[in-house]
Design a protein around this motif. Structure first.
Motif, PDB file in Angstrom:
ATOM      1  N   SER A 173      66.039  63.643 185.506  1.00 17.19           N
ATOM      2  CA  SER A 173      67.178  64.400 186.035  1.00 17.19           C
ATOM      3  C   SER A 173      66.844  65.881 185.892  1.00 17.19           C
ATOM      4  O   SER A 173      66.545  66.331 184.772  1.00 17.19           O
TER       5      SER A 173
ATOM      6  N   SER B 144      69.438  71.314 183.770  1.00 14.52           N
ATOM      7  CA  SER B 144      70.335  72.404 184.171  1.00 14.52           C
ATOM      8  C   SER B 144      69.759  73.736 183.689  1.00 14.52           C
ATOM      9  O   SER B 144      68.804  73.766 182.896  1.00 14.52           O
ATOM     10  N   ASP B 145      70.358  74.825 184.151  1.00 16.91           N
ATOM     11  CA  ASP B 145      69.894  76.153 183.718  1.00 16.91           C
ATOM     12  C   ASP B 145      69.995  76.289 182.204  1.00 16.91           C
ATOM     13  O   ASP B 145      69.118  76.871 181.560  1.00 16.91           O
ATOM     14  N   GLY B 146      71.093  75.750 181.638  1.00 12.88           N
ATOM     15  CA  GLY B 146      71.293  75.850 180.188  1.00 12.88           C
ATOM     16  C   GLY B 146      70.215  75.098 179.418  1.00 12.88           C
ATOM     17  O   GLY B 146      69.666  75.610 178.433  1.00 12.88           O
ATOM     18  N   VAL B 147      69.897  73.901 179.859  1.00  4.23           N
ATOM     19  CA  VAL B 147      68.865  73.091 179.196  1.00  4.23           C
ATOM     20  C   VAL B 147      67.506  73.773 179.331  1.00  4.23           C
ATOM     21  O   VAL B 147      66.739  73.885 178.360  1.00  4.23           O
TER      22      VAL B 147
ATOM     23  N   ARG C 181      66.925  76.924 179.748  1.00  8.74           N
ATOM     24  CA  ARG C 181      66.914  78.126 178.896  1.00  8.74           C
ATOM     25  C   ARG C 181      66.670  77.757 177.425  1.00  8.74           C
ATOM     26  O   ARG C 181      65.856  78.371 176.745  1.00  8.74           O
ATOM     27  N   GLU C 182      67.365  76.707 176.957  1.00  7.80           N
ATOM     28  CA  GLU C 182      67.221  76.274 175.567  1.00  7.80           C
ATOM     29  C   GLU C 182      65.791  75.779 175.297  1.00  7.80           C
ATOM     30  O   GLU C 182      65.195  76.082 174.269  1.00  7.80           O
ATOM     31  N   LEU C 183      65.263  74.999 176.244  1.00  8.50           N
ATOM     32  CA  LEU C 183      63.905  74.479 176.048  1.00  8.50           C
ATOM     33  C   LEU C 183      62.874  75.602 176.049  1.00  8.50           C
ATOM     34  O   LEU C 183      61.947  75.619 175.232  1.00  8.50           O
TER      35      LEU C 183
ATOM     36  N   VAL D 277      62.986  77.176 172.619  1.00  6.34           N
ATOM     37  CA  VAL D 277      62.377  76.449 171.493  1.00  6.34           C
ATOM     38  C   VAL D 277      60.885  76.220 171.691  1.00  6.34           C
ATOM     39  O   VAL D 277      60.142  76.101 170.713  1.00  6.34           O
TER      40      VAL D 277
END
Lengths: 209, 76
Positions: free
Chosen positions: B61, B64-67, B69-71, B74
């Protein structure tokens, strides 16, 4: 004030539902103990039936939900997408039984007691059922919190108690041990050996009777 | 084996994120993507060029932009 993270919101949800999770655990445990009473009363000295209950801890529940996301990460922009109530095992009961004939009797009697619960058996590397697992609701107590019960061979269940913190959910210093092919092979060999011991013992007892 | 293909191409398994990551080329494959796609497609994805400077994520899938950005945060 800094914005609350997805984890913060899940912690709040956890403690909001914890009393309900405890009630569900109590309900299922009591039901299982009651339903298996006839088997317990009839056990020979060498046979065993043990019921264990656990309520998933907060951080463990959050980690478990996180691992269900692709990339094991929450989307900070969509905190409402996540709920610990989607976990199938906030309340879990494990029924440990020895030997196998008693285990099958327990499974049969409990399946009749929880007819609407969904089966999700635990399989070994060759697809043979190692243990029986079911998930469902206790509508008398909660239609929000799902619970799980397992009927597990006692020998394998005791091994899993060690394996849980060494391979399944290891300490950070042991990262990767669960994916190590040699360790996985050794684990499978232990499970097979324990199953063979149980089958051999049952055969021995039958021949004596 | 798929794991061997990725390791040979310089990918390391990230146990915290369940991703195969190559920091040099800034590409990451989710475990779900690796499990659900055939070896030849993996090889093709490993070889293909990236359009941008940032990370390329191969997920079942689309993250998203948030995921994303988080990845990126990290993974460094």
């Amino acid at each position: 004030m800094p914005e609350r993270t997805v984890e913060d919101l899940l912690r709040a949800e956890y403690f909001r539902f914890l009393p309900e999770v405890r009630k569900v655990a109590w309900q299922v445990e009591t039901e299982i103990r009651y339903r298996t009473l006839s088997i317990l009363r009839d056990l020979s000295d060498y046979e065993q039936l043990v019921v264990r209950v656990r309520v998933k801890e907060c951080e463990s529940a959050i980690k478990s939900l996180q691992r269900r996301q692709e990339g094991s990460i929450f989307d900070p922009d969509h905190p409402a997408d996540y709920s610990l109530l989607s976990l199938p095992d906030l309340a879990a009961i494990r029924v440990l039984v020895f030997p196998r004939a008693r285990l099958l009797a327990c499974d049969e009697i409990l399946r009749r007691s929880f007819p609407k619960w969904a089966p999700d058996p635990i399989l070994d590397d060759r697809g043979t059922t190692l243990a029986y697992k079911y998930t469902g609701f206790c509508p008398e107590v909660s239609d929000m919190v799902r619970a799980e019960y397992q009927v597990v061979p006692l020998l394998i269940g005791l091994f899993w108690e060690v394996e849980h913190s060494t391979m399944y959910k290891p300490h950070p210093s042991l990262k990767g041990v669960g994916g190590d092919s040699d360790m996985r092979r050794l684990r499978n060999e232990v499970e097979k050996a324990l199953s063979r011991f149980e089958a051999g013992f049952e055969g021995f007892v039958q021949n004596r009777e | 084996m798929k794991k061997d293909i990725l390791v040979k191409a310089g990918y390391r398994y990230n146990f915290d994120r369940d991703l195969f990551v190559n920091r040099d080329v800034k590409k990451a494959f989710s475990l779900e993507f690796v499990n659900d796609h055939p070896e030849d497609e993996l090889v093709q994805r490993i070889r293909e060029n990236k359009d941008e400077n940032g990370w390329q994520f191969y997920f079942n899938s689309e993250p998203s932009d948030g995921v994303r950005r988080e990845l990126e945060r990290v993974l460094g």
